[in-house]
Design a protein around this motif. Structure first.
Motif, short mmCIF file in Angstrom:
data_model
loop_
_atom_site.label_atom_id
_atom_site.label_comp_id
_atom_site.label_asym_id
_atom_site.label_seq_id
_atom_site.Cartn_x
_atom_site.Cartn_y
_atom_site.Cartn_z
N VAL A 76 0.92 2.81 7.11
CA VAL A 76 -0.25 3.69 7.34
C VAL A 76 -0.13 4.36 8.70
N CYS A 77 0.23 3.58 9.73
CA CYS A 77 0.36 4.16 11.08
C CYS A 77 1.47 5.21 11.10
N GLU A 78 2.59 4.88 10.49
CA GLU A 78 3.72 5.83 10.50
C GLU A 78 3.34 7.14 9.80
N SER A 79 2.72 7.02 8.66
CA SER A 79 2.37 8.23 7.91
C SER A 79 1.43 9.11 8.71
N LEU A 80 0.44 8.50 9.35
CA LEU A 80 -0.51 9.28 10.15
C LEU A 80 0.19 9.91 11.36
N GLN A 81 1.04 9.12 11.98
CA GLN A 81 1.74 9.64 13.18
C GLN A 81 2.67 10.80 12.81
N GLN A 82 3.31 10.69 11.64
CA GLN A 82 4.19 11.78 11.22
C GLN A 82 3.44 13.09 11.05
N ASP A 119 -6.46 -10.03 8.09
CA ASP A 119 -6.23 -8.71 7.51
C ASP A 119 -5.90 -7.72 8.62
N PHE A 120 -5.49 -6.54 8.19
CA PHE A 120 -5.05 -5.54 9.17
C PHE A 120 -5.92 -4.29 9.07
N ASP A 121 -6.43 -3.87 10.22
CA ASP A 121 -7.22 -2.63 10.26
C ASP A 121 -6.46 -1.62 11.10
N VAL A 122 -6.66 -0.35 10.74
CA VAL A 122 -6.02 0.74 11.49
C VAL A 122 -7.11 1.65 12.04
N ALA A 123 -6.92 2.13 13.26
CA ALA A 123 -7.85 3.12 13.84
C ALA A 123 -7.04 4.37 14.19
N THR A 124 -7.65 5.53 13.98
CA THR A 124 -6.92 6.78 14.13
C THR A 124 -7.87 7.90 14.58
N ASN A 125 -7.28 9.01 15.08
CA ASN A 125 -8.14 10.16 15.39
C ASN A 125 -8.24 11.12 14.19
N ALA A 126 -7.60 10.77 13.08
CA ALA A 126 -7.74 11.60 11.87
C ALA A 126 -9.09 11.28 11.20
N THR A 127 -9.71 12.28 10.59
CA THR A 127 -10.98 12.05 9.89
C THR A 127 -10.70 11.52 8.48
N PRO A 128 -11.69 10.91 7.84
CA PRO A 128 -11.45 10.40 6.48
C PRO A 128 -10.85 11.46 5.55
N GLU A 129 -11.31 12.69 5.64
CA GLU A 129 -10.77 13.75 4.77
C GLU A 129 -9.31 14.04 5.10
N GLN A 130 -8.93 13.83 6.35
CA GLN A 130 -7.51 14.05 6.70
C GLN A 130 -6.66 12.85 6.32
N ILE A 131 -7.26 11.67 6.31
CA ILE A 131 -6.49 10.45 6.00
C ILE A 131 -6.18 10.38 4.50
N LYS A 132 -7.20 10.58 3.70
CA LYS A 132 -7.12 10.30 2.26
C LYS A 132 -5.92 10.95 1.56
N PRO A 133 -5.69 12.27 1.75
CA PRO A 133 -4.60 12.89 0.98
C PRO A 133 -3.20 12.40 1.35
N LEU A 134 -3.08 11.64 2.45
CA LEU A 134 -1.75 11.19 2.86
C LEU A 134 -1.26 9.99 2.04
N PHE A 135 -2.17 9.40 1.25
CA PHE A 135 -1.78 8.19 0.54
C PHE A 135 -2.08 8.30 -0.94
N ARG A 136 -1.22 7.64 -1.71
CA ARG A 136 -1.35 7.74 -3.16
C ARG A 136 -2.65 7.08 -3.62
N ARG A 137 -2.89 5.86 -3.11
CA ARG A 137 -4.13 5.18 -3.52
C ARG A 137 -5.01 4.96 -2.30
N ALA A 138 -5.95 5.88 -2.12
CA ALA A 138 -6.85 5.76 -0.98
C ALA A 138 -8.23 6.22 -1.42
N ARG A 139 -9.26 5.53 -0.94
CA ARG A 139 -10.61 5.98 -1.30
C ARG A 139 -11.50 5.93 -0.06
N ILE A 140 -12.36 6.94 0.01
CA ILE A 140 -13.30 6.98 1.13
C ILE A 140 -14.49 6.11 0.77
#
Ligand code: ATP
Ligand code: MG
Length: 454
Positions: A43-49, A72-93
């Protein structure tokens, strides 16, 4: 001499001031990357890319640094939920107030949230200062500021293997210090649950709550009664299943966090009769957790409330009530009193009842009843429960072992055990010793026919 002076000077110059960000390299924080979830890394790599900042954050970083297995593992990012979601095959807001994204990889969910601004920025609070709404995106530094303790505000970049530390959390972690970020009294007012969290983390680190963070707790403990019961229940559950329940419960008492607000803990700590049973239940729970076994909340709460249910049950029986209806009544009374403060989920309370109600039925070993009990979904838990009662001399340990063997056996051993019962002397509570209901008298004039003849 000169060398030590220079060393001290350099240390002082290099030592960051509070609030100044520290970048801690791998050789200092010591996180073994192979123990980090590969999905969280992904998740971190995909967002950073895509040019975003992304870090593993919170409890996972804390636990990795002290060599514990993160839950468990949590990730924090400066991307918004709308920017995060399309980067992953299975993601839900998810979430309405503050949206975050669940990125799903098979069984594992990586909770990915956008940096959040702290509470001071015009959030709604209640009369006691408790935050009611908290949904503003912010910078990474702001995100760190709104977290509770310094040890929980660490950001790990799995690509560079650096830990970003805004509040000297790594230092506190090494010292075993639970230190609130910001003004402790204000932060407890914003969310009184933080008082319970402070205790849990101090026990977890085998450390303590730092003096300033400790000071306001006694005065603010009452604010816990202001928190929705379901949140108190969730935190209590975490506390009781952290692997060191007994230590946590004792600490809660030291800080005056138990009385009145958490009726369950009043019972645990102030009822000498039930104390042995409850200590045993907590010890067993701790043992199971430490060897990686699961603990069912229903079993745990059934055990914690049992001494109360039992004494109520005995009282009702002494008043002439029949055993089973008396137990049902006792369970209702105790559960009603508890759920007011501690929202025990209905699913749990129905399992708790099942575990309790099977107890008197274990006293009656006749084949049909045995098979009926065996088919109950909570049979195994109820048998385990009976072992604890036997350990506290509440029931015959030979009888408890018999049920345990039955639960552990296969079909063949089970039928042998049941067949062998025919040769044993009849036991108390078995069919022929049941109390008979008084026969109904026929009406004198014979006008009313018996039921069934109508
Ligand atoms: P654990 O999962 O072992 O209970 P944790 O620190 O991961 O510990 P979570 O409840 O999973 O706890 O929360 C994740 C992170 O969110 C925390 O590390 C902390 O940074 C932040 N957090 C959680 N609850 C609060 C709170 N009540 N106030 C401020 N920050 C919080
Ligand atoms: Mg966590």
């Amino acid at each position: 001499m000169l060398a030590t002076t220079i060393k001290g000077l350099v240390k002082r110059l290099v030592k960051p001031k509070p609030g100044q960000v520290e970048r801690i390299a791998k050789n200092e924080h010591g996180i073994d990357r192979s123990r980090v979830s590969r999905h969280a890394i992904k998740v971190c790599e995909s967002l950073q890319q895509k040019g975003f900042d992304a870090y593993i954050v919170g409890g996972a970083v804390r636990d990795l640094i002290i060599g514990l297995e993160p839950k468990d593992f949590d990730v924090a990012t400066n991307a918004t939920p709308e920017q995060i979601k399309p980067l992953f095959r299975r993601a839900r807001i998810i979430g309405r107030r503050f949206q975050l994204v669940h990125v799903v990889f098979g069984q594992e969910i990586i909770e990915t949230s956008t940096f959040r601004a702290p509470a001071s920025d015009g959030h709604m609070t209640d009369d006691h200062g408790r935050i009611l709404r908290d949904n503003v995106f912010g910078s990474q530094q702001q995100d760190a500021e709104r977290r509770d303790f310094t040890i929980n505000a660490l950001y790990y970049d799995p690509v560079t293997e650096t830990v970003i530390d805004f509040h000297r959390g790594v230092r506190d972690l090494r010292k075993g210090l639970v230190r609130m970020i910001g003004d402790p009294a204000l932060r407890y007012r914003e969310d009184p649950i933080r008082m319970l969290r402070a205790v849990r983390f101090a026990v977890k680190l085998k450390g303590k709550i730092d003096t300033a963070s400790q000071a306001p707790i006694a005065e603010l403990a009452d604010l816990l009664s202001n928190v929705p019961a379901s949140r108190v229940f969730d935190e209590m559950l975490k506390l009781l299943t952290c692997g060191q329940a007994m230590a946590c419960v004792k600490q809660l008492r030291t800080y005056g966090l138990h009385s009145g607000l958490l009726p369950l803990l009043d019972v645990i700590l102030e009822d000498p009769e039930g104390q042995a049973f409850i200590e045993l239940a907590l010890e067993r729970t701790d043992k199971r957790i430490r060897i990686g076994k699961s603990v069912s909340p229903s079993f745990l709460f059934a055990a914690l409330l049992w001494p109360q249910v039992r004494s109520q049950w005995e009282r009702l029986c002494a008043d002439g009530e029949l055993r089973i209806p008396a137990l049902i009544q006792a369970a209702d009374q105790v559960l009603d009193a508890q759920t007011e403060k501690l929202a025990i989920n209905r699913r749990f309370s129905s399992d708790m009842r099942d575990i309790w109600f099977m107890q008197p039925r274990f006293e009656r070993r006749v084949p049909r009843a045995i098979y009926r009990l065996f088919e109950q979904p909570r049979f195994r838990a109820a048998v385990d429960f009976m072992q604890m009662r036997a350990a506290c001399n509440e029931v015959d340990s030979v009888l408890a072992q018999w049920w345990m063997d039955l639960a552990d056996g296969n079909d063949e051993t089970r039928s042998e055990m049941i067949a062998a019962l025919a040769n044993e002397p009849k036991e108390a509570g078995s069919a022929n010793k049941r109390r008979r209901r008084p026969r109904r008298r026929k009406p004198a004039d014979g006008a009313a026919a018996p039921r069934g003849d109508v």
